[in-house]
Design a protein around this motif. Sequence first.
Motif, PDB file in Angstrom:
ATOM      1  N   UNK A 164       1.058  -0.991   0.359  1.00  0.00           N
ATOM      2  CA  UNK A 164       0.159   0.206  -0.254  1.00  0.00           C
ATOM      3  C   UNK A 164       1.315   1.364  -0.291  1.00  0.00           C
ATOM      4  N   UNK A 165       1.001   1.969  -1.170  1.00  0.00           N
ATOM      5  CA  UNK A 165       1.965   3.030  -1.245  1.00  0.00           C
ATOM      6  C   UNK A 165       1.540   4.318  -0.190  1.00  0.00           C
ATOM      7  N   UNK A 166       0.362   4.231   0.234  1.00  0.00           N
ATOM      8  CA  UNK A 166       0.020   4.927   1.285  1.00  0.00           C
ATOM      9  C   UNK A 166       0.329   5.115   2.160  1.00  0.00           C
ATOM     10  N   UNK A 167       0.784   3.768   3.187  1.00  0.00           N
ATOM     11  CA  UNK A 167       1.563   2.990   4.515  1.00  0.00           C
ATOM     12  C   UNK A 167       2.538   3.894   4.722  1.00  0.00           C
ATOM     13  N   UNK A 168       3.216   4.222   5.839  1.00  0.00           N
ATOM     14  CA  UNK A 168       4.425   5.198   5.875  1.00  0.00           C
ATOM     15  C   UNK A 168       4.564   4.534   7.259  1.00  0.00           C
ATOM     16  N   UNK A 169       6.466   4.370   7.051  1.00  0.00           N
ATOM     17  CA  UNK A 169       6.978   3.623   7.826  1.00  0.00           C
ATOM     18  C   UNK A 169       6.710   3.991   9.644  1.00  0.00           C
ATOM     19  N   UNK A 170       7.005   3.691  10.517  1.00  0.00           N
ATOM     20  CA  UNK A 170       7.088   4.127  11.783  1.00  0.00           C
ATOM     21  C   UNK A 170       8.414   5.234  12.131  1.00  0.00           C
ATOM     22  N   UNK A 171       8.310   6.101  12.828  1.00  0.00           N
ATOM     23  CA  UNK A 171       9.554   6.756  12.603  1.00  0.00           C
ATOM     24  C   UNK A 171      11.044   6.554  13.146  1.00  0.00           C
ATOM     25  N   UNK A 172      10.651   5.187  14.324  1.00  0.00           N
ATOM     26  CA  UNK A 172      11.799   4.948  14.603  1.00  0.00           C
ATOM     27  C   UNK A 172      12.695   3.746  13.505  1.00  0.00           C
ATOM     28  N   UNK A 173      11.377   3.000  12.877  1.00  0.00           N
ATOM     29  CA  UNK A 173      12.060   1.714  12.053  1.00  0.00           C
ATOM     30  C   UNK A 173      12.911   3.369  10.885  1.00  0.00           C
ATOM     31  N   UNK A 174      12.897   4.014   9.964  1.00  0.00           N
ATOM     32  CA  UNK A 174      12.670   4.839   9.755  1.00  0.00           C
ATOM     33  C   UNK A 174      14.503   5.448  10.480  1.00  0.00           C
ATOM     34  N   UNK A 175      14.386   5.461  11.638  1.00  0.00           N
ATOM     35  CA  UNK A 175      15.780   5.810  11.825  1.00  0.00           C
ATOM     36  C   UNK A 175      16.756   4.968  11.760  1.00  0.00           C
ATOM     37  N   UNK A 176      16.311   3.812  12.440  1.00  0.00           N
ATOM     38  CA  UNK A 176      17.132   2.188  12.100  1.00  0.00           C
ATOM     39  C   UNK A 176      17.806   2.480  10.898  1.00  0.00           C
ATOM     40  N   UNK A 177      16.709   2.271   9.767  1.00  0.00           N
ATOM     41  CA  UNK A 177      17.342   2.319   8.427  1.00  0.00           C
ATOM     42  C   UNK A 177      18.856   3.545   8.178  1.00  0.00           C
ATOM     43  N   UNK A 178      18.399   4.183   8.686  1.00  0.00           N
ATOM     44  CA  UNK A 178      19.125   5.350   8.644  1.00  0.00           C
ATOM     45  C   UNK A 178      21.030   5.713   9.074  1.00  0.00           C
ATOM     46  N   UNK A 179      20.724   5.359  10.866  1.00  0.00           N
ATOM     47  CA  UNK A 179      21.801   4.612  11.211  1.00  0.00           C
ATOM     48  C   UNK A 179      22.716   2.983  10.333  1.00  0.00           C
ATOM     49  N   UNK A 180      21.729   2.904  10.170  1.00  0.00           N
ATOM     50  CA  UNK A 180      22.690   1.500   9.241  1.00  0.00           C
ATOM     51  C   UNK A 180      22.702   2.172   8.407  1.00  0.00           C
TER      52      UNK A 180
END
Length: 108
Positions: A53-69
């Motif tokens: 579903x392209x309308x769904x957004x990730x949780x901010x903590x998950x996006x931050x996990x990806x960022x720090x990785x």
Amino acid sequence: VWGTVCRLDSEGKKKMDTYEGLGAGYEVLSTTVFLTSGTLAASLYVAMPTYYDPQLLPYCWYRNFVHYGALEHQLPGDYIQELMATDCIQDPIESRQQANAKIITQWK
């Protein structure tokens, strides 16, 4: 897509299947990844078309996990900026939000 590759034993694979929702939103596909040292056969978790579903957004903590990785693995700077430009939403489950925020704080 930039990313990282890791080797899992059978127990690790079972855990990843659970974490990634294998069969309940995600499936495993085989692919070839390109490394600086050549190519490698690999598996990856991909959202099943009926769950995408392209309308769904990730949780901010998950996006931050990806960022720090991405930072940790020294992926290209423009790709890291693109990751951080991804819109995100706060996790409605406060305890999960706090637990993951704690992990991110320890990571920094």
